[in-house]
Design a protein around this motif. Structure first.
Motif, PDB file in Angstrom:
ATOM      1  N   PRO A 149       0.965  -1.230   0.076  1.00 39.01           N
ATOM      2  CA  PRO A 149       0.012   0.016  -0.054  1.00 39.01           C
ATOM      3  C   PRO A 149       0.912   1.124  -0.050  1.00 39.01           C
ATOM      4  O   PRO A 149       1.849   1.324   0.838  1.00 39.01           O
ATOM      5  CB  PRO A 149      -0.421  -0.184   1.390  1.00 39.01           C
ATOM      6  N   LYS A 150       0.495   2.038  -1.037  1.00 38.89           N
ATOM      7  CA  LYS A 150       1.441   3.554  -0.726  1.00 38.89           C
ATOM      8  C   LYS A 150       0.646   4.272   0.017  1.00 38.89           C
ATOM      9  O   LYS A 150       0.171   5.363  -0.335  1.00 38.89           O
ATOM     10  CB  LYS A 150       1.346   4.172  -2.445  1.00 38.89           C
ATOM     11  N   GLY A 151       0.912   4.041   1.386  1.00 35.49           N
ATOM     12  CA  GLY A 151       0.525   4.935   2.404  1.00 35.49           C
ATOM     13  C   GLY A 151       0.380   4.130   3.648  1.00 35.49           C
ATOM     14  O   GLY A 151       0.839   2.962   3.792  1.00 35.49           O
ATOM     15  N   SER A 152       0.047   4.863   4.757  1.00 36.24           N
ATOM     16  CA  SER A 152       0.088   4.222   6.129  1.00 36.24           C
ATOM     17  C   SER A 152      -1.064   3.184   6.254  1.00 36.24           C
ATOM     18  O   SER A 152      -2.030   3.464   5.492  1.00 36.24           O
ATOM     19  CB  SER A 152      -0.065   5.244   7.159  1.00 36.24           C
ATOM     20  N   ASP A 208      10.493   2.914  -2.274  1.00 34.30           N
ATOM     21  CA  ASP A 208       9.875   3.166  -1.071  1.00 34.30           C
ATOM     22  C   ASP A 208      10.972   3.711  -0.247  1.00 34.30           C
ATOM     23  O   ASP A 208      10.566   4.686   0.335  1.00 34.30           O
ATOM     24  CB  ASP A 208       9.139   2.046  -0.489  1.00 34.30           C
ATOM     25  N   GLU A 212      10.226   7.653   1.245  1.00 33.14           N
ATOM     26  CA  GLU A 212      10.101   7.750   2.994  1.00 33.14           C
ATOM     27  C   GLU A 212      11.061   8.737   3.442  1.00 33.14           C
ATOM     28  O   GLU A 212      10.985   9.414   4.446  1.00 33.14           O
ATOM     29  CB  GLU A 212       9.734   6.616   3.694  1.00 33.14           C
ATOM     30  N   MET A 217       8.365  12.146   3.828  1.00 29.55           N
ATOM     31  CA  MET A 217       8.721  12.174   5.126  1.00 29.55           C
ATOM     32  C   MET A 217       9.934  13.177   5.584  1.00 29.55           C
ATOM     33  O   MET A 217      10.088  14.152   6.022  1.00 29.55           O
ATOM     34  CB  MET A 217       8.741  10.975   5.970  1.00 29.55           C
TER      35      MET A 217
HETATM   36  C1  LIG Z   1       3.722   4.689   4.527  1.00 24.82           C
HETATM   37  C2  LIG Z   1       4.709   4.240   3.806  1.00 24.82           C
HETATM   38  O1  LIG Z   1       4.399   3.953   2.683  1.00 24.82           O
HETATM   39  C3  LIG Z   1       6.052   4.275   4.139  1.00 24.82           C
HETATM   40  C4  LIG Z   1       6.366   5.520   4.436  1.00 24.82           C
HETATM   41  O2  LIG Z   1       6.737   3.549   2.990  1.00 24.82           O
HETATM   42  C5  LIG Z   1       6.254   3.151   5.388  1.00 24.82           C
HETATM   43  O3  LIG Z   1       5.550   3.308   6.176  1.00 24.82           O
HETATM   44  O4  LIG Z   1       7.429   2.455   5.269  1.00 24.82           O
END
Ligand SMILES: CC(=O)[C@](C)(O)C(=O)O
Ligand SMILES: NC(=O)C1=CN([C@@H]2O[C@H](COP(=O)(O)OP(=O)(O)OC[C@H]3O[C@@H](n4cnc5c(N)ncnc54)[C@H](O)[C@@H]3O)[C@@H](O)[C@H]2O)C=CC1
Ligand SMILES: [Mg+2]
Ligand SMILES: [Mg+2]
Length: 348
Positions: A149-152, A208, A212, A217
């Motif tokens: 999933p591309k998200g939390s 990924d 992040e 982030m």
């Molecule tokens: C939420 C997500 O996609 C991250 C930032 O890649 C993760 O939580 O590892």
């Protein structure tokens, strides 16, 4: 698979129209999907699958906060909630959703239960791609795939409950049964993905880890702090600096970007702002491009993976992370932000 032209490049994606939930339920009707790990992704994926009619069980350490959370979420000890090895025994599809560092520690146990025809499911390409560092080499007679999933996991659950979906990537590392494609797509739909785009384990983890640490982030905290500090150094108040750096972005401008792209957001700002933004964005791009080059190089060399393994395998990894998160929380910028959030009309 639908063929979509993304900015001139044709890609294959799976939509919920062509692979409806009813098809996913049919594909998974004889499977026992064992979710191992109930941290962030675990709850989101397990609850969405459960409410999508999939036979899902949870495996967790007992006693643990995650065990208690699974019980509070409605998983029943001895029926749909088991200690890890019992869940591994019962599961025909093992969803390996421990933290990436913890997956290393538990791998010898998990591997014992991967009997021929089972499937091993990840939500990150980390363990398999960096197997020289993780030791995670699945037996050849099981399916191995991922849905990322591309998200939390928290957003995955919230959007599911709102009738929406979070996009996910999917990849197949091993197709031992000849059914890996239908199994992984069925799982991707069942966990609440909006649509699924195809990748491979290495590209998933490289992108990924970059994302992040970058725009999702790390880089945003860095750029927020840089602008906030310059405004404060030049005499602007904390509330003015925070509003101009974060609050306006999250409350007004980013929703416009999400709705219809950056040019749409620009077009809904003043011409003064448009001129300035169009003059400056390439300067910022050129300034940070070398940092992104270094970041990707570090990811590709496995340095970022090793750092994560070394720090998150320590017994006190959570306490150490919490100390650094508290530094962010206690910083003037985010303390000012807490007060600004309280002033939002909806919070009064
Ligand atoms: C939420 C997500 O996609 C991250 C930032 O890649 C993760 O939580 O590892
Ligand atoms: N956090 C997120 O939203 C996203 C996570 N992912 C991936 O999903 C997978 C799971 O990630 P998260 O849910 O964030 O994991 P997490 O860091 O929340 O940990 C999941 C569970 O592992 C347990 N755990 C930790 N150490 C353990 C150990 N030594 N033995 C047994 N259990 C242990 C924790 O108690 C927790 O319940 C990872 O591969 C991650 O990269 C993918 C997309 C987003
Ligand atoms: Mg991610
Ligand atoms: Mg990630």
């Amino acid at each position: 698979m639908a063929k979509i032209n993304f900015g001139g490049v044709e890609e294959e994606v799976v939509t919920r129209e062509e692979f409806p939930l009813s098809k996913a339920q049919e594909v998974l009707k004889d499977e026992v999907v064992a979710v191992i790990g109930y941290g962030v992704q675990g709850p989101g994926q397990a609850l969405n699958m459960k409410e999508n009619g999939i036979n899902v069980i949870v495996g967790q350490r007992k006693p643990s906060k995650s065990w208690d959370k699974a019980v509070a979420d409605g998983f029943v000890p001895g029926e749909t909630l088991f200690e890890i090895e019992e869940a591994l025994e019962k599961g025909t599809i093992i969803c390996y959703l421990l933290s990436d560092a913890a997956q290393i520690e538990l791998w010898p146990t998990v591997k014992k239960y991967l009997t021929p025809g089972k499937a091993l499911y990840f939500s990150h390409g980390f363990g398999v791609t960096y197997n020289d560092r993780t030791g995670i080499v699945p037996p050849a007679d099981v399916d191995v795939f991922l849905v990322a999933p591309k998200g939390s996991g928290t957003s995955l659950r919230r959007m599911f409950l709102e009738g929406r979906g979070l996009n996910s990537s999917f990849a197949i590392h091993q197709d031992a049964t000849g059914k890996a494609q239908e199994r992984v797509v069925a799982l991707g739909i069942s966990v609440g993905s909006g649509y699924l785009f195809k990748t491979d384990f290495k590209k998933e983890v490289y992108s990924d880890l970059t994302g992040e640490r970058g725009t999702l982030m790390g880089a945003i905290q860095g750029i927020f702090a840089a602008q906030y500090d310059v405004l404060r150094k030049n005499g602007h108040s904390p509330s003015e600096a925070f509003n101009e750096t974060v609050e306006e972005l999250t409350q007004s401008l980013m929703p416009l970007v999400a709705e219809n792209g950056m040019d749409w957001m620009y077009a809904n700002c003043s011409t003064t702002a448009q001129r300035g933004a169009l003059d400056w964005w390439k300067k910022f791009r050129d300034a940070v491009s070398p940092v992104f080059e270094d970041l990707y190089d570090s990811v590709a060399k496995g340095e970022e993976a090793q750092r994560s393994i070394d720090s998150n395998s320590q017994a006190d990894y959570r306490e150490k992370l919490e100390v650094e998160l508290k530094e962010l929380h206690d910083s003037e910028m985010w303390q000012a932000g807490a007060e600004v959030r309280k002033l939002r009309p909806e919070n009064n």
